[in-house]
Design a protein around this motif. Structure first.
Motif, PDB file in Angstrom:
ATOM      1  N   GLN A   1      16.294  12.799 -41.084  1.00 44.15           N
ATOM      2  CA  GLN A   1      16.662  13.391 -39.801  1.00 44.15           C
ATOM      3  C   GLN A   1      17.377  12.379 -38.928  1.00 44.15           C
ATOM      4  O   GLN A   1      18.356  12.698 -38.259  1.00 44.15           O
TER       5      GLN A   1
ATOM      6  N   ALA B   1       9.830  16.748 -35.898  1.00 43.61           N
ATOM      7  CA  ALA B   1      10.382  17.700 -34.935  1.00 43.61           C
ATOM      8  C   ALA B   1      10.458  17.061 -33.542  1.00 43.61           C
ATOM      9  O   ALA B   1      11.414  17.273 -32.805  1.00 43.61           O
TER      10      ALA B   1
ATOM     11  N   GLU C   1       9.654  25.921 -27.785  1.00 48.32           N
ATOM     12  CA  GLU C   1      10.779  24.994 -27.679  1.00 48.32           C
ATOM     13  C   GLU C   1      11.693  25.385 -26.524  1.00 48.32           C
ATOM     14  O   GLU C   1      12.205  24.528 -25.804  1.00 48.32           O
TER      15      GLU C   1
ATOM     16  N   THR D   1      14.727  22.147 -35.859  1.00 46.24           N
ATOM     17  CA  THR D   1      13.356  21.713 -36.161  1.00 46.24           C
ATOM     18  C   THR D   1      12.705  22.551 -37.245  1.00 46.24           C
ATOM     19  O   THR D   1      11.565  22.312 -37.616  1.00 46.24           O
TER      20      THR D   1
END
Lengths: 243, 405
Positions: free
Chosen positions: A144, A173, A199, A165
């Motif tokens: 990531q 995440a 989120e 995510t």
């Protein structure tokens, strides 16, 4: 700045005929703000963002991204965009450094500027430990970071995140979420799509609720709460989509 | 289209692919070791078979041996046969492959001219059709009895005071006037274009699939499409790498083939042409090789672009392999046809892709230079290559191909 005007994408499917994946979408995302595109699977989030990143061409309508038209000037748009999704994988046989360098070069950076920029990014994201390790030997979290470094290498003013995510563990995440906030702090225009209500509540300045290819509701969180008389994002979503 | 971006893509694909063991094997190692291995393998096998054949004499049975004991003795003296005792079930033994053949000598065999006016006594040979070793025994037996017949005829003629040469009033004699270069060129030269075509296709295969379908499978297609590079630049960068792999493989395999023919003992080289293999390799002029590679260049472009255009449709490497399967056949069949005897270059064949290159290369390598055909084949191949490349570029513009779900 992102400005979509009547953005429409029609796919032709042999069995199901014409599918209007995105149907006349209008919205505006401002610099220094996070625009969240909230929708269920198949609502048209990915297609919308792919059109903004000029990976797909709109069937009709258009969008201006960082001042360039996605239809007329796709290469300029891509030079000003950092695009990250769970589908954007790494080249496993390249090292992290080679991978980021590759994209820097494709963005036309000269070697001196590239070396300096990569040094900065690798320091900031704490990636020096695995800079010469092949990407297929990295952990998910490391991968990531490499992806983030790729989107940042050309320092784009606009960032597009497509469900960034999804499928990541909590810690990884969080790295992404933190990164999205930093982008806003730096004054970048950020748009991201998700189907995770929490989120949206944590990150977004403006929310667009997309369903069946149409943006059904748009506004800041307080505005949406007031309009639908609900505090909880999930309740608001259900009301909007159910209507 | 920016040249710099194409170069960046090309270099990245080169680094990426050269770290893949499959590429190294297909592109470098396999073409390098195939010919020496094949040749030495063939050599060993041939040596073993000859030795075995020499050691083994054919088990046969002689029926009616009492009619011509001298003939049976002569048969034994050849050393080619092991004569086993008489048994009634000889037919069954032949069927069981215990016995290679049986020969039946009739009564009255070899009697001096007494019965010369009646029908000649016939020697009967029992054998097993389609069983190779049985047929070999038969031909040895026929050889043997043919000689017996000739000797008897000569003896009878001599008895009547006539020379044996009256039986052959006319002789035919064939003399080869083609040069050594042409003879060996036609034999081995027929194979060379076949190898070049096959290996230029093989060299392109893995990179073409990996850089298209493989990229989709690993999820990097979207990453690269989101970068600043244009799709035209992307496909050109990939194409140039595939082309490099194709040409490199062809050159390596041809060099390996030439070296193998040159440095292995003549017996080891393939078949009868082997003895003159060295002369053949030496006869390769730089001019003919340059022309052949001039022909292979657009052909390699054609292969690389076609494979890219087709493999891009697939969602993953495996699917791509099944799509390009028929292409392999389409490419190999014309190459094989060109090796067949009697196929000559003509204006129509000069337009058939692959076959034309194969045929014209055969001509060139055997020392003749039909310039008109060379130009025609080159032009036609360039034309097909341009079309294939155009299609490959267009494929990269098609969303339904790039994002096929």
């Amino acid at each position: 700045m992102i400005e979509a005007q009547g953005l429409t994408k029609i796919f032709k499917d042999k069995k199901r005929g014409e599918i209007r994946a995105v149907d006349g979408v209008n919205f505006k995302a401002q610099p220094g703000q996070i625009y969240g595109l909230l929708g269920a699977n198949g609502a048209g989030k990915t297609t919308t963002l792919r059109m903004l990143a000029t990976i797909l061409q709109p069937t009709s309508g258009t969008a201006k991204v960082a001042g360039f038209d996605v239809v007329d000037d796709p290469e300029k748009v891509r030079s000003n965009v950092g695009f990250l999704s769970t589908a954007t994988a790494l080249y496993g046989r390249l090292t992290s450094k080679e991978f980021v360098e590759y994209f820097g070069r494709l963005h036309g950076m000269d070697e001196a500027a590239l070396a300096k920029r990569i040094g900065e990014i690798f320091d900031r994201l704490d990636m020096n430990e695995f800079r010469d390790r092949r990407c297929d030997k990295l952990s998910t979290g490391m991968k990531q970071k490499v992806s983030i470094a790729r989107t940042l290498v050309h320092d784009p003013p606009v960032m597009i995140f497509d469900e960034p995510t999804i499928g990541l563990d909590v810690m990884t995440a969080r790295v992404i979420v933190q990164f999205i906030r930093e982008c806003r702090a730096q004054g970048k225009t950020v748009i991201f799509s998700t189907h995770v209500m929490s989120e949206v509540e944590k990150l977004c300045d403006t929310v667009g609720i997309i369903h069946n290819g149409k943006v059904l509701a748009e506004g800041t969180l307080p505005q949406l709460r007031e309009r639908y008389g609900e505090q909880d994002m999930e309740e608001i979503f259900v009301k909007v989509v159910g209507e | 289209m920016k040249l710099r971006n194409i170069a960046v893509i090309y270099n990245k694909e080169r680094v990426d692919m050269l770290r893949d063991r499959r590429t190294l094997f297909n592109m470098l190692l396999f073409p390098l070791i195939m010919f020496p291995l094949m040749t030495t393998g063939f050599h060993k096998l041939e040596a073993r078979l000859t030795q075995k054949a020499r050691q083994e004499s054919a088990r046969i049975m002689v029926l009616g041996a009492e009619h011509a004991p001298a003939v049976v003795e002569a048969l034994r003296a050849t050393g080619k046969f092991e004569i086993v005792p008489l048994a009634q079930d000889f037919k069954q033994q032949i069927n069981d492959k215990v016995l290679r053949a049986a020969v039946e000598i009739p009564a009255g065999f070899g009697q001096p001219a007494a019965a010369a006016d009646g029908p000649p006594p016939s020697v009967k040979i029992y054998y097993y059709q389609t069983e190779l070793r049985s047929q070999l025994a038969v031909s040895s037996l026929e050889d043997f009895f043919g000689k017996q017949r000739d000797e008897m005829a000569a003896a009878r003629l001599a008895g009547r005071g006539i020379a044996a040469s009256v039986l052959t009033p006319v002789k035919t004699e064939a003399e080869n006037v083609a040069t050594e270069e042409k003879v060996t060129g036609a034999r081995l030269g027929a194979l060379v274009p076949y190898f070049i075509i096959l290996f230029s296709l093989m060299g392109a295969l893995h990179p073409a699939l990996d850089l298209t379908a493989g990229e989709k499978e690993r999820g990097t297609m979207e990453t690269i499409l989101a970068s600043a590079v244009s799709r035209g630049e992307l496909v050109m960068g990939k194409f140039f790498f595939v082309l490099t792999a194709s040409l490199l493989t062809a050159v390596i395999s041809l060099t390996s083939y030439g070296m193998t023919l040159r440095y292995t003992p003549p017996r080891a080289a393939v078949g009868a042409a082997g003895a003159s293999a060295k002369a053949f390799v030496a006869s390769f002029s730089l001019k003919s090789l340059a022309i052949v590679f001039g022909m292979v260049l657009p052909l390699a472009v054609f292969f690389s672009a076609t494979l890219i255009a087709i493999a891009l449709i697939a969602r993953n490497y495996k699917e791509a392999q099944s799509y390009v399967g028929p292409i392999m056949i389409f490419a190999i069949v014309p190459a094989v046809i060109s090796v067949l005897p009697g196929i000559e270059l003509n204006p129509k064949l000069a337009l058939i892709p692959i076959l034309n290159v194969s045929l014209v290369s055969k001509e060139v390598l055997s020392g003749s230079y039909p310039w008109g055909f060379i130009a025609l084949v080159f032009g036609a191949t360039c034309f097909y290559a341009a079309i294939a490349l155009g299609i490959a570029v267009l494929q990269f513009q098609r969303e339904e191909v790039l994002f096929r779900a």
